[in-house]
Design a protein around this motif. Structure first.
Motif, PDB file in Angstrom:
ATOM      1  N   MET A   1       0.822  -1.205   0.000  1.00 15.76           N
ATOM      2  CA  MET A   1       0.000   0.000   0.000  1.00 15.76           C
ATOM      3  C   MET A   1       0.859   1.260   0.000  1.00 15.76           C
ATOM      4  O   MET A   1       0.573   2.222  -0.722  1.00 15.76           O
ATOM      5  N   ASP A   2       1.912   1.262   0.810  1.00 13.55           N
ATOM      6  CA  ASP A   2       2.815   2.421   0.824  1.00 13.55           C
ATOM      7  C   ASP A   2       3.414   2.646  -0.562  1.00 13.55           C
ATOM      8  O   ASP A   2       3.523   3.784  -1.036  1.00 13.55           O
ATOM      9  N   TRP A   3       3.819   1.565  -1.210  1.00 13.89           N
ATOM     10  CA  TRP A   3       4.419   1.647  -2.546  1.00 13.89           C
ATOM     11  C   TRP A   3       3.380   2.036  -3.593  1.00 13.89           C
ATOM     12  O   TRP A   3       3.639   2.887  -4.460  1.00 13.89           O
ATOM     13  N   TYR A   4       2.200   1.448  -3.511  1.00 13.64           N
ATOM     14  CA  TYR A   4       1.147   1.682  -4.499  1.00 13.64           C
ATOM     15  C   TYR A   4       0.696   3.141  -4.488  1.00 13.64           C
ATOM     16  O   TYR A   4       0.366   3.714  -5.534  1.00 13.64           O
ATOM     17  N   LEU A   5       0.704   3.767  -3.304  1.00 12.85           N
ATOM     18  CA  LEU A   5       0.279   5.152  -3.182  1.00 12.85           C
ATOM     19  C   LEU A   5       1.427   6.139  -3.414  1.00 12.85           C
ATOM     20  O   LEU A   5       1.232   7.344  -3.296  1.00 12.85           O
ATOM     21  N   SER A   6       2.593   5.633  -3.752  1.00 14.48           N
ATOM     22  CA  SER A   6       3.727   6.506  -4.070  1.00 14.48           C
ATOM     23  C   SER A   6       4.260   6.149  -5.455  1.00 14.48           C
ATOM     24  O   SER A   6       3.763   6.649  -6.467  1.00 14.48           O
ATOM     25  N   ASP A   7       5.238   5.261  -5.534  1.00 13.21           N
ATOM     26  CA  ASP A   7       5.806   4.883  -6.828  1.00 13.21           C
ATOM     27  C   ASP A   7       4.755   4.283  -7.758  1.00 13.21           C
ATOM     28  O   ASP A   7       4.792   4.495  -8.980  1.00 13.21           O
ATOM     29  N   GLY A   8       3.846   3.530  -7.191  1.00 11.17           N
ATOM     30  CA  GLY A   8       2.799   2.897  -8.003  1.00 11.17           C
ATOM     31  C   GLY A   8       1.900   3.896  -8.702  1.00 11.17           C
ATOM     32  O   GLY A   8       1.390   3.627  -9.798  1.00 11.17           O
ATOM     33  N   GLN A   9       1.701   5.062  -8.095  1.00  7.41           N
ATOM     34  CA  GLN A   9       0.857   6.086  -8.713  1.00  7.41           C
ATOM     35  C   GLN A   9       1.476   6.607 -10.009  1.00  7.41           C
ATOM     36  O   GLN A   9       0.781   6.841 -10.992  1.00  7.41           O
ATOM     37  N   ALA A  10       2.786   6.771 -10.006  1.00  8.95           N
ATOM     38  CA  ALA A  10       3.478   7.216 -11.220  1.00  8.95           C
ATOM     39  C   ALA A  10       3.354   6.168 -12.323  1.00  8.95           C
ATOM     40  O   ALA A  10       3.219   6.507 -13.509  1.00  8.95           O
ATOM     41  N   LEU A  11       3.388   4.893 -11.948  1.00  5.98           N
ATOM     42  CA  LEU A  11       3.244   3.825 -12.938  1.00  5.98           C
ATOM     43  C   LEU A  11       1.835   3.807 -13.518  1.00  5.98           C
ATOM     44  O   LEU A  11       1.654   3.572 -14.720  1.00  5.98           O
ATOM     45  N   LEU A  12       0.825   4.037 -12.679  1.00  7.23           N
ATOM     46  CA  LEU A  12      -0.547   4.116 -13.177  1.00  7.23           C
ATOM     47  C   LEU A  12      -0.675   5.251 -14.192  1.00  7.23           C
ATOM     48  O   LEU A  12      -1.327   5.101 -15.232  1.00  7.23           O
TER      49      LEU A  12
END
Length: 369
Positions: free
Chosen positions: A304-315
């Motif tokens: 969740m920490d990753w998804y809401l940070s680095d993962g957001q840029a990937l989305l």
């Protein structure tokens, strides 16, 4: 929330609930007793920075560096995100991907069987609200979560991506005065024969109907507006196929496509556009939650920490709309929005679905692709 509220999700869910019966058992969220996963969420939630990350890494190693995710995220996007997360964290991800209604069914079935399957559930807002209402999610606290637009914040799950409805058009066929400026424009007879609506978009219909009511329109006038919109229209099934038909010129305007599909088509060279957006844009927040029964709660928090940070840029690179921009800003800043009320969809979904289906009878039904 009672299980009867889930009946609007369709016959499959009704059959599932009838088969499973009963409320979730203590291991899955039906008890007030704190689970082992909740204890981890409570311990690590207040931590920030390196202290938080290091503690989660330590706990995740003790858990076996494994993670189970149930999601309705697009398969291509999921196949992009998971390997990157695994490489950066060393955590092995087991992902189950299905339609949002199927994800919901599986979560409820496993809950009734007291089986801890998912550590993280990531799906559409209606299903997330239903799962949260069953008491199956634990509290998740983080600095990134706090950056999500307050209009879309949820108590027990976190919006991570936004589905936006906004009209799109074929730029070879639509120019000048034919480009819609308002939602009401789509009821103009000039769109007869060139406008398409999507078969399952009753959530869009419900939200837009409510907007017109808030603007002071009487129901009879709103009903006439939608009737005029549908008259002469072509009714397609499925947003992806509909966008492909728009690109091919099968029709010139689509009333309620997802903006990410329009962006993907435009970026691939198709003659489609949706800029400037017809406002207010209609937004449905989808997201992720951590289960109370998680066997790998530290890995779930790391994700969740990753998804809401680095993962957001990937989305964003995949043309999806993240809930948080890479610079921490709001992706909807400066836009007028209408939020799809997911709880209303649960409470009144059947009614709005039937009403929308009746409205669509006035259009030409295209073969399902």
């Amino acid at each position: 929330m009672s299980r009867s509220k889930l009946i609007g999700f369709g016959a499959a869910t009704i059959l599932l609930l009838s088969a499973c019966g009963g409320a979730p058992t203590s291991g899955s969220g039906g008890s007030d007793k704190e689970t082992k996963a909740e204890a981890v969420y409570a311990e690590v939630g207040p931590l920030t920075g390196d202290a938080r990350h290091d503690r989660l890494v330590e706990l995740a190693e003790e858990e076996g560096n494994a993670l189970s995710i149930y999601t309705s995220l697009n398969a291509e996007v999921l196949d992009t995100l998971v390997p990157i997360f695994e490489k950066e964290t060393g955590i092995k991800v087991k992902a189950y991907r299905a339609e949002s209604s199927t994800v919901l069914q599986r979560v409820l079935q496993e809950s009734s069987a007291n089986f801890a399957g998912a550590d993280v559930v990531e799906s559409n807002s209606r299903e997330m609200v239903a799962i949260a209402g069953e008491g199956l999610f634990g509290d998740y606290e983080s600095d990134q979560r706090a950056k999500v637009n307050k209009d879309f914040q949820q108590d027990l799950w976190t919006p991570s991506r936004l589905n936006i409805f906004a009209p799109a058009w074929n730029t070879d066929k639509v120019k000048g005065d034919l480009i819609p400026k308002t939602w009401a424009d789509l009821a103009d007879p000039k769109y007869d024969g060139i406008l398409s609506l999507e078969l399952g978009d009753f959530d869009w219909y419900m939200a837009l109907y409510g907007y017109f009511q808030d603007e002071g329109m009487e129901d009879k006038d709103i009903d006439k507006l939608f009737k005029d919109m549908v008259e002469g229209s072509k009714v397609a099934s499925g947003h992806s196929g509909q966008t492909e038909l728009l690109s091919a010129g099968e029709f010139a305007v689509v009333a309620s496509p997802f903006t990410y599909l329009t962006a993907q088509a435009r970026n691939s060279g198709a003659p489609v556009d949706d800029q400037p957006f017809v406002e207010p844009i209609i937004v449905r927040a989808n997201g992720a939650g951590l289960t109370k029964s998680s066997k790998h709660p530290a890995a779930a928090m790391l994700f969740m920490d990753w998804y809401l940070s680095d993962g957001q840029a990937l989305l964003l690179k995949e043309d999806l709309t993240p809930s948080i921009m890479p610079d921490g800003s709001d992706p909807l800043e400066g836009l007028t929005t209408i939020s799809v009320d997911s709880q209303q969809l649960i409470d009144e979904g059947d009614e709005w679905s039937k009403r929308y289906a009746e409205v669509l009878r006035g259009g030409e039904q295209l073969p399902k692709s």
